[in-house]
Design an enzyme around this catalytic site. Structure first.
Site, PDB file in Angstrom:
ATOM      1  N   THR A 106       0.812  -1.233   0.000  1.00  0.00           N
ATOM      2  CA  THR A 106       0.000   0.000   0.000  1.00  0.00           C
ATOM      3  C   THR A 106       0.840   1.277   0.000  1.00  0.00           C
ATOM      4  O   THR A 106       0.329   2.356  -0.290  1.00  0.00           O
ATOM      5  CB  THR A 106      -0.894   0.052   1.255  1.00  0.00           C
ATOM      6  OG1 THR A 106      -0.022   0.100   2.407  1.00  0.00           O
ATOM      7  CG2 THR A 106      -1.790  -1.174   1.355  1.00  0.00           C
ATOM      8  N   ASP A 197      15.665   1.954  -3.525  1.00  0.00           N
ATOM      9  CA  ASP A 197      15.375   1.984  -2.086  1.00  0.00           C
ATOM     10  C   ASP A 197      16.609   2.498  -1.346  1.00  0.00           C
ATOM     11  O   ASP A 197      17.646   1.839  -1.315  1.00  0.00           O
ATOM     12  CB  ASP A 197      15.003   0.576  -1.613  1.00  0.00           C
ATOM     13  CG  ASP A 197      14.530   0.579  -0.168  1.00  0.00           C
ATOM     14  OD1 ASP A 197      13.442   0.053   0.096  1.00  0.00           O
ATOM     15  OD2 ASP A 197      15.260   1.098   0.713  1.00  0.00           O
ATOM     16  N   ASP A 200      18.096   0.253   1.428  1.00  0.00           N
ATOM     17  CA  ASP A 200      18.782  -0.927   0.870  1.00  0.00           C
ATOM     18  C   ASP A 200      20.133  -0.540   0.282  1.00  0.00           C
ATOM     19  O   ASP A 200      21.127  -1.251   0.463  1.00  0.00           O
ATOM     20  CB  ASP A 200      17.925  -1.585  -0.219  1.00  0.00           C
ATOM     21  CG  ASP A 200      16.713  -2.321   0.357  1.00  0.00           C
ATOM     22  OD1 ASP A 200      16.640  -2.464   1.592  1.00  0.00           O
ATOM     23  OD2 ASP A 200      15.851  -2.741  -0.434  1.00  0.00           O
TER      24      ASP A 200
END
Ligand code: PRP
Ligand code: URA
Length: 205
Positions: A106, A197, A200
């Site tokens: 989401t 990301d 990451d």
């Protein structure tokens, strides 16, 4: 109000941050360097007091920072990378943490941690490298305001227009300082062109 870094060194650093071949060790250094530039930019309006200083040759008036403690509130986990640059340039910085994690489906952020120093009467900056939907930053700003922060600023490395809009809608008084304003979000709410990301890339996960 949105302010975007305009400096050839910022362009250089952001390009290397984006590069998918940049390894975590270099990525961390680049994130440090860019945040240093942002920290200086975001604090342009800090108050100063006059101070007479004696050089080896004569006395001269100068200016020093007024006593107004700064608080940096990092959004976990990627925001941690933006704390040290503030600590390295400003003498009196306290650090707080708000843990927020986006749901992978989401993209809505869930608050899982909060540890804040006193915020009333202090200059507060929320730091998070990526401003995507703006959900995390808007929540963090809400949290610090409830705990006494007045006009908290927001400092990010890359922002999407959607994120700037969301934060400005909920916190119109917040100054947003970013390294670069990117084009848009993709269907998974990642910033384009972005850098992937951030957490990451930073920690090699
Ligand atoms: C990333 C990033 C921001 C958030 C931005 O964190 O560091 O906190 O996404 O997205 P938004 O503007 O759509 O809320 P993430 O939730 O992936 O957690 P992490 O730092 O632990 O990787
Ligand atoms: N969080 C990230 O780390 N990258 C994005 O592009 C969006 C959110």
């Amino acid at each position: 109000m949105l302010s975007v870094l305009k400096h050839p060194l910022a362009d250089h650093i952001i390009t290397h941050l984006r590069d998918e071949t940049t390894k975590p060790a270099t990525f961390r250094t680049l994130a440090y360097q860019l945040t240093l530039m942002l920290a200086i930019e975001a604090t342009r309006d800090l108050a100063t007091d006059e101070k007479i200083v004696k050089t080896p040759l004569e006395s001269t008036p100068g200016r020093v920072l007024s006593v107004q403690p700064i608080v940096v509130v990092a959004i976990l986990r990627a925001g941690v990378s933006m704390v040290q640059p503030f600590l390295d340039v400003f003498p009196d910085v306290s650090v707080g943490y708000v843990g927020l994690e986006r749901d992978h489906v989401t993209a809505v952020a869930r608050n899982y941690y909060c540890k804040l120093p006193p915020l009333a009467g202090r200059r507060v900056f929320v730091v998070d490298p990526m401003l995507a939907t703006g959900g995390s930053a808007a929540q963090a700003l809400e949290v610090v305001k409830k705990k006494g922060a007045v006009n908290p600023g927001l400092v990010c490395i890359i922002a999407a227009p959607e994120g700037v809009e969301e934060v400005s809608r909920h916190h119109p008084e917040t100054s947003i300082h970013v390294g670069v304003l990117d084009r848009a979000l993709n269907a998974r709410k990642y910033i384009l062109p972005g850098l992937g990301d951030f957490g990451d890339r930073l920690y090699g996960t």
